[in-house]
Design a protein around this motif. Structure first.
Motif, mmCIF file in Angstrom:
data_model
loop_
_atom_site.group_PDB
_atom_site.id
_atom_site.type_symbol
_atom_site.label_atom_id
_atom_site.label_comp_id
_atom_site.label_asym_id
_atom_site.label_seq_id
_atom_site.Cartn_x
_atom_site.Cartn_y
_atom_site.Cartn_z
ATOM 1 N N ALA A 297 1.076 -1.217 -0.010
ATOM 2 C CA ALA A 297 0.121 0.064 0.208
ATOM 3 C C ALA A 297 1.097 1.305 -0.129
ATOM 4 O O ALA A 297 1.888 1.094 0.366
ATOM 5 C CB ALA A 297 -0.940 -0.023 1.006
ATOM 6 N N LEU A 298 0.333 2.364 -0.316
ATOM 7 C CA LEU A 298 1.342 3.464 -0.860
ATOM 8 C C LEU A 298 0.612 4.707 -0.575
ATOM 9 O O LEU A 298 -0.565 5.053 -1.038
ATOM 10 C CB LEU A 298 1.761 3.301 -2.402
ATOM 11 C CG LEU A 298 2.784 4.575 -2.783
ATOM 12 C CD1 LEU A 298 4.024 4.376 -2.162
ATOM 13 C CD2 LEU A 298 2.836 4.268 -4.574
ATOM 14 N N VAL A 299 1.373 5.545 -0.197
ATOM 15 C CA VAL A 299 0.997 7.265 0.044
ATOM 16 C C VAL A 299 2.324 7.883 -0.257
ATOM 17 O O VAL A 299 3.425 7.659 -0.031
ATOM 18 C CB VAL A 299 0.761 7.498 1.436
ATOM 19 C CG1 VAL A 299 0.490 8.956 1.465
ATOM 20 C CG2 VAL A 299 -0.498 6.675 2.146
ATOM 21 N N VAL A 300 2.080 8.776 -1.287
ATOM 22 C CA VAL A 300 3.200 9.645 -1.598
ATOM 23 C C VAL A 300 3.179 10.890 -1.027
ATOM 24 O O VAL A 300 2.084 11.621 -0.850
ATOM 25 C CB VAL A 300 3.059 10.060 -3.341
ATOM 26 C CG1 VAL A 300 4.024 10.953 -3.653
ATOM 27 C CG2 VAL A 300 3.080 8.796 -4.280
ATOM 28 N N SER A 356 -8.320 0.022 2.372
ATOM 29 C CA SER A 356 -8.439 -0.462 0.986
ATOM 30 C C SER A 356 -7.536 -1.833 0.715
ATOM 31 O O SER A 356 -8.264 -2.700 0.095
ATOM 32 C CB SER A 356 -7.985 0.757 -0.083
ATOM 33 O OG SER A 356 -8.860 1.835 -0.128
ATOM 34 N N ALA A 357 -6.445 -1.606 1.236
ATOM 35 C CA ALA A 357 -5.380 -2.959 1.059
ATOM 36 C C ALA A 357 -5.809 -4.093 1.779
ATOM 37 O O ALA A 357 -5.553 -5.076 1.424
ATOM 38 C CB ALA A 357 -3.814 -2.658 1.722
ATOM 39 N N THR A 358 -6.788 -3.798 2.799
ATOM 40 C CA THR A 358 -7.265 -4.944 3.855
ATOM 41 C C THR A 358 -8.588 -5.431 3.400
ATOM 42 O O THR A 358 -9.216 -6.144 4.224
ATOM 43 C CB THR A 358 -7.058 -4.928 5.143
ATOM 44 O OG1 THR A 358 -7.645 -3.486 5.617
ATOM 45 C CG2 THR A 358 -5.526 -4.600 5.542
ATOM 46 N N GLY A 396 -6.396 -13.205 -1.819
ATOM 47 C CA GLY A 396 -5.678 -12.672 -0.692
ATOM 48 C C GLY A 396 -5.780 -11.222 -0.530
ATOM 49 O O GLY A 396 -6.606 -10.318 -1.132
ATOM 50 N N ARG A 397 -4.946 -10.565 0.472
ATOM 51 C CA ARG A 397 -4.985 -8.885 0.849
ATOM 52 C C ARG A 397 -3.611 -8.672 1.109
ATOM 53 O O ARG A 397 -2.714 -9.227 0.966
ATOM 54 C CB ARG A 397 -5.620 -9.076 2.112
ATOM 55 C CG ARG A 397 -7.125 -9.449 2.348
ATOM 56 C CD ARG A 397 -7.858 -9.101 3.486
ATOM 57 N NE ARG A 397 -6.809 -9.333 4.816
ATOM 58 C CZ ARG A 397 -6.906 -9.059 5.956
ATOM 59 N NH1 ARG A 397 -7.912 -7.982 6.354
ATOM 60 N NH2 ARG A 397 -6.257 -9.423 7.236
ATOM 61 N N LEU A 398 -3.413 -7.397 1.206
ATOM 62 C CA LEU A 398 -2.228 -6.678 1.196
ATOM 63 C C LEU A 398 -1.307 -7.202 0.101
ATOM 64 O O LEU A 398 -0.120 -7.684 0.340
ATOM 65 C CB LEU A 398 -1.678 -6.875 2.386
ATOM 66 C CG LEU A 398 -2.191 -6.269 3.812
ATOM 67 C CD1 LEU A 398 -1.848 -6.760 4.946
ATOM 68 C CD2 LEU A 398 -1.997 -4.644 3.765
ATOM 69 N N PRO A 399 -1.441 -6.820 -1.182
ATOM 70 C CA PRO A 399 -2.497 -6.045 -1.650
ATOM 71 C C PRO A 399 -3.705 -6.855 -1.976
ATOM 72 O O PRO A 399 -3.513 -8.216 -2.066
ATOM 73 C CB PRO A 399 -1.971 -5.578 -2.868
ATOM 74 C CG PRO A 399 -0.752 -6.579 -3.358
ATOM 75 C CD PRO A 399 -0.218 -7.169 -2.125
ATOM 76 N N PRO A 400 -4.841 -6.449 -2.372
ATOM 77 C CA PRO A 400 -6.008 -7.441 -2.707
ATOM 78 C C PRO A 400 -5.890 -8.059 -3.811
ATOM 79 O O PRO A 400 -5.206 -7.586 -4.963
ATOM 80 C CB PRO A 400 -7.042 -6.388 -2.961
ATOM 81 C CG PRO A 400 -6.644 -5.109 -2.177
ATOM 82 C CD PRO A 400 -5.286 -4.931 -2.245
ATOM 83 N N VAL A 431 -8.306 3.376 -2.831
ATOM 84 C CA VAL A 431 -7.225 4.117 -2.700
ATOM 85 C C VAL A 431 -6.159 3.737 -2.142
ATOM 86 O O VAL A 431 -6.057 2.924 -1.146
ATOM 87 C CB VAL A 431 -7.754 5.398 -2.419
ATOM 88 C CG1 VAL A 431 -8.724 6.241 -3.235
ATOM 89 C CG2 VAL A 431 -7.857 5.569 -0.770
ATOM 90 N N GLY A 432 -4.887 4.030 -2.670
ATOM 91 C CA GLY A 432 -3.506 3.855 -2.103
ATOM 92 C C GLY A 432 -3.098 2.164 -1.990
ATOM 93 O O GLY A 432 -2.188 1.965 -1.390
ATOM 94 N N THR A 433 -3.517 1.499 -2.956
ATOM 95 C CA THR A 433 -3.330 0.058 -2.833
ATOM 96 C C THR A 433 -2.971 -0.505 -4.259
ATOM 97 O O THR A 433 -4.096 -0.067 -5.161
ATOM 98 C CB THR A 433 -4.039 -0.931 -1.883
ATOM 99 O OG1 THR A 433 -3.654 -2.073 -2.004
ATOM 100 C CG2 THR A 433 -5.728 -0.737 -2.602
ATOM 101 N N PRO A 434 -2.385 -1.342 -4.587
ATOM 102 C CA PRO A 434 -2.097 -1.926 -5.906
ATOM 103 C C PRO A 434 -3.208 -2.941 -5.768
ATOM 104 O O PRO A 434 -3.744 -3.677 -4.705
ATOM 105 C CB PRO A 434 -0.737 -2.399 -6.217
ATOM 106 C CG PRO A 434 -0.268 -2.638 -4.593
ATOM 107 C CD PRO A 434 -0.971 -1.308 -3.970
#
Length: 471
Positions: A297-300, A356-358, A396-400, A431-434
């Motif tokens: 997961a990502l935040v710029v 979002s990632a979880t 799966g999760r983290l990422p979805p 948002v914020g997750t591949p």
């Protein structure tokens, strides 16, 4: 590396004389083209790092320059890098050339490896077309474990080597402290040197816990620090800066790249810091690429925002939208780590990315949503037929990770797969997750089987054919 945290990726170093195929082997194991491959000896002068995720246990692979007996400058520098990689590694794969046979310098390298006390595997490369028994026996005098025969260029023996690496790696360490706590969100703070990573960590912690200096390279290792905010528990990892390979000269600093990649692999969310005063650089894109490869997961985070005037801010925002289109799903937050402005917005963005990632997707709801996507925009026809969706579920999760089952899904072009990904993001407001999409086709139970007609069916078919011919 005996004191590393649980879950830290073990390090495997590829060493050997120049032009024995180390870079080709690196590409084969990591399934990339990251290492430059050339017949001319000495092309690999720096160390290349990549994560091998092909086998049952993941590991960080380091491709080194060839250890050479020549004394001119570049080979000596390459030898220093190889020696540094050996010192950092949990396991060393010594690559030799079966076609050239055992060379005097192979014996010297083997002696160095034995003195290092590291676990060693002997990989005999370029064995295609040779008598393997003879090729392996020639290297027995090195006094190393049983040689593994392979051909990196033809991907022969790669699976056996990978399994041997996994078997030889040390057991995962049992760590202590907050790093074991499953309730903590593990956040890696990454970026180029001197973008303010340590300053941000100190500001979030509310105290001077790590050294923050204007001198680039102050942080050499990845430092894990637990903290709590608004009732949620975090583990914050301050990492060393990743700079362009041409700028990475100090041997100790090269270790920092390994530590940063390991921190990303064990993190769940990455904060990628960008210096607003310098704008978006190629190194920033490289750091973002590492985070994407890890599937985090990502935040710029655009730091030093307070020092810009209105025109400069507008220019930075334009460059961000243009250069970071490949991560347009990640939120961008503008902060000043020194003064503490924007931290509330940063923590809110972290929360949205984590949610979002979880995210949990119910199978029937996901199937209905994707059926709507297929109906709204039909897949293109391929040989007069189109792909069909049967059902979808979460893998799966983290990422979805979403698994789509259907017919002819292998014919879907990349553009349509991106459409599906964007549809899922908009439908579920992610948002914020591949997002990882896995397309699977069901096997035809009648494939390869021929229908055997009964005598009655044969007679009926013959009568039908006679009738058709008469007409």
């Amino acid at each position: 590396m005996s004191g590393d945290a649980p879950g830290t990726l073990p390090v495997v170093a590829l060493v050997g004389r120049p032009n024995v195929g180390k870079s080709t082997l690196f590409n084969a194991l990591t399934r990339t083209r990251d290492a430059i491959v050339h017949d001319r000896p000495g092309v690999t002068r720096d160390r290349h790092h990549g994560v091998c995720r092909t086998f049952s246990r993941h590991f960080l692979l380091v491709d080194t320059g060839g250890l050479s007996e020549f004394e001119h400058e570049l080979p000596r520098l390459a030898a220093r890098q190889a020696e540094a990689a050996i010192a950092e590694a949990d396991l060393v794969v010594f690559v030799v050339d079966a076609r050239e046979g055992l060379a005097a310098y192979d014996r010297e390298i083997a002696a160095v490896l034995r003195r290092s006390g590291k676990r060693i595997l002997l990989a005999v490369n370029k064995t295609d077309g040779l008598d393997e028994a003879i090729a392996g026996a020639e290297f027995a005098e090195l006094g190393l474990p049983e040689p593994l025969l392979m051909s990196a260029a033809h991907s022969r023996g790669i699976a056996q080597l990978g399994e041997a690496i996994v078997a030889a790696l040390p057991a995962a360490m049992d760590g202590q402290g907050g790093e074991e706590d499953p309730d903590r969100i593990r956040i890696a703070v990454v970026g180029r040197p001197n973008v303010g990573k340590s300053t941000l960590v100190n500001r979030l912690l509310g105290e001077e816990r790590v050294v923050a200096s204007a001198e680039p390279g102050t942080t050499r290792d990845a430092i894990a620090l637990p903290f709590e905010r608004d009732g949620r528990r975090y583990l914050l990892v301050d990492t060393a800066g990743i700079r362009r390979k041409g700028r990475v000269e100090d041997v100790v600093e090269k270790f920092s790249v390994i530590k940063t990649l390991q921190a990303l692999e064990t993190a769940q969310l990455a904060l990628v810091l960008i210096d607003a005063s310098e704008g978006v650089t190629d190194q920033d894109a490289t750091v973002l690429g590492h985070a994407l490869d890890a599937g985090r997961a990502l935040v710029v985070v655009v730091n030093k925002w307070d020092g810009l005037d209105g025109d400069q801010r507008e220019s930075v925002q334009y460059n961000l939208s243009r250069k970071l289109q490949f991560v347009d799903w990640a939120e961008t937050v503008f902060i000043s780590a020194r003064h503490g402005s924007g931290l509330r917005e940063l923590m809110a963005a972290i929360g949205r990315a984590w949610t979002s990632a979880t995210r949990e997707f119910a199978t029937h709801e996901l199937t209905e949503a994707l059926a709507l996507a297929f109906q709204a925009h039909q897949p293109p026809l391929v040989q007069g037929r189109t792909a069909k969706l049967r059902y979808a579920h979460q893998g799966g999760r983290l990422p979805p990770r979403l698994v789509l089952h259907g017919n002819r899904l292998s014919t879907l072009p990349e553009s349509y797969k991106r459409y599906i990904e964007n549809f899922v993001r908009q439908h579920y407001r992610l948002v914020g997750t591949p997002i990882r999409l896995d397309f699977r086709e069901g096997d035809n139970p009648y494939a390869g089987r021929k229908n055997v007609l009964s005598e009655r069916q044969k007679r009926s078919r013959q009568r039908l054919m006679r009738h058709v011919r008469r007409r």
